[in-house]
Design an enzyme around this catalytic site. Structure first.
Site, mmCIF file in Angstrom:
data_model
loop_
_atom_site.group_PDB
_atom_site.id
_atom_site.type_symbol
_atom_site.label_atom_id
_atom_site.label_comp_id
_atom_site.label_asym_id
_atom_site.label_seq_id
_atom_site.Cartn_x
_atom_site.Cartn_y
_atom_site.Cartn_z
ATOM 1 N N GLU A 191 -31.974 -22.534 -33.792
ATOM 2 C CA GLU A 191 -31.439 -23.424 -34.833
ATOM 3 C C GLU A 191 -32.483 -24.399 -35.360
ATOM 4 O O GLU A 191 -32.417 -24.813 -36.503
ATOM 5 C CB GLU A 191 -30.230 -24.206 -34.292
ATOM 6 N N ASP A 207 -27.246 -23.033 -31.725
ATOM 7 C CA ASP A 207 -26.365 -23.795 -30.833
ATOM 8 C C ASP A 207 -25.127 -22.985 -30.476
ATOM 9 O O ASP A 207 -24.527 -22.335 -31.341
ATOM 10 C CB ASP A 207 -25.938 -25.111 -31.499
ATOM 11 N N TYR A 222 -26.628 -30.034 -23.282
ATOM 12 C CA TYR A 222 -26.188 -29.982 -24.685
ATOM 13 C C TYR A 222 -25.229 -31.134 -25.018
ATOM 14 O O TYR A 222 -24.224 -31.332 -24.337
ATOM 15 C CB TYR A 222 -25.498 -28.640 -24.919
#
Length: 729
Positions: free
Chosen positions: A9, A105, A310
């Site tokens: 990403e 992601d 994350y």
């Protein structure tokens, strides 16, 4: 030899993956090794096309051209990032590439980023999915050893497309209809508008609130004990002053007899691990950080420092497969002040229990916890250190035993009335040791305050030296700040106009209004659209926000619409509903709201017109309160000229230490404070030079001012600009 293209990403994540996969040959927008080619997006490289790409007439905003309902929405490459799209495209089309690995992601939006690129390139090669929660070398290696088939995420992709397309149909049409019908820059969406409505509802509650005086009684004994009166129902307050006056009068010259000493051993467990919303709330309460700022700091700790997992997670639990990694994580974060705490946990086997380990409560990502990565505090900024501290302490706290204490309740009789006192004896500090016993419980609202109790036995007589009436006033609900607004967005069921329990439960289970990843941007967008403004820490609705709520269709103001949508988007993600059926419903709904706006006979009134004219188009400018200062904005949407009048800076007033406001333009700019302090910019520059030991030069001050301006201005990058036009989520 056939190769696989890996789409990350962001460049930073791509570099980490490339290093692990030994892709060290640099190309134009990619890194290559013997088996893999790692390339990257820059957020979204592809988005839904603007209305004018379907018909040139849509370039002009005309009410009669609405609704805009193209049969099929097209994808377009975002102009500002077209170069990187072409770099990704050229790698995907290579003849020696036989497989695509999606490494964006792990979530709905991440799936969309990669799949839109693949769809736009029109390539049909097998897809695999990398699904990981941290970007440490170990996590990347484990992820590549356990790649999932791309088909397993087709429904998730369909759900992401459905949300985007629905926002395009409803958001763009409603915004154009409102703007052209009422000649004002108005925008709305299924998340923005109900959020503004919640703020308005809270202000109405405050405005309509009528404070009531309540009364109580306190007795003080000669051994410094404070006793609180309670009625037969256990209430310590009464709104009947005459009743309390009568009781106080009747208790004159009475002593207290101890009827009962109740001892109970109690336990309290640590608060749960952090998800993003809870972390944003705590960071706002403790440090005043905005939701957006906390997310940006977390992103650095995740991507750059690789010390936290994350950030965009909505779970406060970890899955059972993570339990085995906890000792390594404890060793990694157990440095500096955390060393003795981590060492204490590591002395015994870790007990995994349902309070923090639950597979059923982990969907895309587990809670935010430390990684096994090396921690270098010297590389952290002050803000990064503070956020890291919150996460590590919470992680350690859930691994510590319960806080154990003995609750003592003393029940006495004074005359015919009952008085009580409470005390607490700590038996085992447990998890509160992590917080040095300074952890504050937000929900403690008991009128009977805990105190140090003297040694007392049942039947003792306590000499009462003073009996006094106490009083207080009921308080109106507090205005929203960013922390409490995040809570309301996460669980907006009290603002819903429906009794449908299933719908309310769905809203709760799907995370309420917006997602953990989008709430910070939504709040920012409301500030930048001048629908809400900040006064101190409190959030207020503006006149523009109030009028918007008067003008939009009723359904768009309620979280119910989001509840219904999320229910259906969840069904699409599970393969239980076709995307096409959902989009057909959204088109019909779009027709209804556009028709309602067109037929409205209401008017929009600009009550903030300034005496200044727009330098570009000559129309009067509107004075608005931006998130960090006053601005002048052209009232013509197509012109869009805006200019800062004043802005709050990080410079501190030398008298009262509050933040200074910078007013004016050019050399005539002055710093001003609410306490009355004034200082010319040139004087400020001289003062900074002296304070820094003559090291600061003009360039330093310009750099400082540039940083202030950067912090003041709304997010402005290629994808943000493109998404701002298209996404009303």
């Amino acid at each position: 030899m056939a190769k696989s293209v890996v789409i990350a990403e962001k460049p930073s994540v791509a570099r980490d993956i490339a290093r692990v996969l030994k892709c060290d040959k640099k190309g134009n927008g990619y890194l290559e090794g013997s088996k893999y080619i790692v390339t990257w997006a820059l957020g979204h490289l592809v988005t839904l096309a603007d209305p004018e790409s379907y018909d040139v007439k849509y370039k002009k905003w005309n009410l009669e051209d609405l609704p805009m309902l193209p049969e099929r929405l097209k994808l377009t490459v975002i102009k500002q990032t077209g170069k990187q799209f072409n770099a990704v495209k050229s790698q995907l089309l290579r003849k020696d590439v036989n497989e695509i690995i999606v490494a964006t992601d792990a979530g709905r939006e991440g799936e969309l980023v990669a799949r839109w690129i693949i769809d736009k390139v029109r390539i049909n090669k097998p897809i695999k999915r990398l699904w990981i929660s941290s970007v440490t070398d170990k996590a990347i290696k484990d992820g590549f050893a356990n790649l999932k088939p791309g088909k397993a995420y087709d429904n998730l992709y369909a759900s992401a497309v459905a949300r985007s397309e629905a926002d395009w149909y409803i958001g763009l049409n409603a915004t154009r209809a409102l703007t052209t019908r009422f000649n004002a820059q108005l925008n709305c969406g299924r998340v923005q508008t109900p959020t503004v409505a919640m703020i308005a509802n809270r202000e109405d509650e405050i405005k309509n609130f009528k404070a009531q005086t309540y009364y109580g009684i306190e007795a003080q004994t000669t051994n410094q004990l404070k006793l609180t009166w309670q009625d037969a129902n256990g209430n310590s307050r009464s709104f009947n002053k005459e009743k309390i006056d009568g009781i106080v009068k009747g208790l004159d010259k009475h002593n207290a007899t101890v009827l009962e000493i109740d001892k109970k051993q109690k336990k309290s467990f640590s608060p749960g691990l952090y998800d993003l919303t809870e972390l944003q709330r705590d960071a706002n309460k403790k440090f005043g950080y905005s939701a957006k700022e906390t997310l940006n700091i977390m992103q650095k700790l995740y991507e750059q420092h690789k010390v936290l997992t994350y950030p965009r997670t909505d779970s406060r639990y970890i899955s059972s497969d993570i339990v085995g990694t906890l000792p390594e994580r404890l060793k990694a974060c157990g440095v500096g002040e955390y060393r003795p705490l981590a060492h204490k946990v590591l002395q015994k086997p870790i007990k995994a229990n349902k309070s923090f380990v639950d597979d059923s409560k982990v969907s895309d990502h587990h809670a935010i916890i430390p990684t096994e990565g090396y921690v270098n505090f010297s590389a952290f900024t002050d803000k990064e250190r503070k956020i890291y501290d919150l996460v590590v302490k919470r992680f350690l706290a859930v691994l510590f035993p319960a806080f154990e204490y003995e609750q003592l309740t003393l029940r006495t009789k004074v005359g015919n009335e009952t008085f009580i006192a409470r005390g607490k004896t700590i038996l085992h500090a447990g998890w509160k040791e992590v917080y040095e016993n300074r952890f504050e419980d937000d929900d403690v609202t008991d009128d009977v305050k805990e105190q140090l109790l003297p040694r007392i036995e049942k039947g003792d007589t306590l000499t009462v030296k003073l009996i006094m009436q106490t009083s207080g006033q009921t308080k109106a609900p507090a205005r929203f700040n960013e922390a409490t607004l995040l809570s309301a967005m996460e669980n907006p069921t009290k603002y819903m106009d429906t009794q449908n329990k299933q719908l309310a439960d769905t809203l709760k289970s799907t995370g309420g209004l917006g997602t953990v990843a989008t709430r910070a941007d939504i709040i920012d967008k409301l500030f930048n659209s001048f629908l809400i403004e900040k006064r101190g820490k409190d959030i207020h609705i503006t006149s523009k926000g109030r009028q918007l709520l008067d003008l939009v269709p009723e359904e768009l103001k309620s979280p119910t619409l989001t509840g219904e949508w999320e229910q259906k988007l969840e069904a699409i993600a599970k393969g239980k509903l076709k995307k096409e059926v959902f989009i057909s419903e959204m088109k019909n709904y779009t027709k209804e709201i556009v028709s309602e706006i067109k037929s409205s006979d209401k008017k929009y009134k600009h009550d903030n017109i300034s005496t200044k004219s727009c330098p570009d188009c000559g129309k009067p400018m509107l004075e608005v309160n931006g998130k960090k200062g006053k601005m002048l904005v052209c009232q013509d949407r197509e012109c869009g000229h805006r200019k800062n009048v004043s802005r709050t800076t990080n410079a501190r007033c030398p008298q009262c230490k509050k933040k200074l406001e910078l007013r004016g333009e050019g050399a005539g700019q002055i710093f001003a404070c609410k306490c009355g302090y004034r200082e010319k910019l040139s004087t400020f520059q001289e003062r900074r030079k002296k304070e820094s030991g003559n090291k600061a030069d003009k360039r330093d001050v310009q750099k400082y001012m540039k940083q202030q301006k950067k912090e003041e201005e709304p997010l402005n990058n290629p994808f943000a600009e493109a998404l701002k036009k298209l996404k009303f989520d």
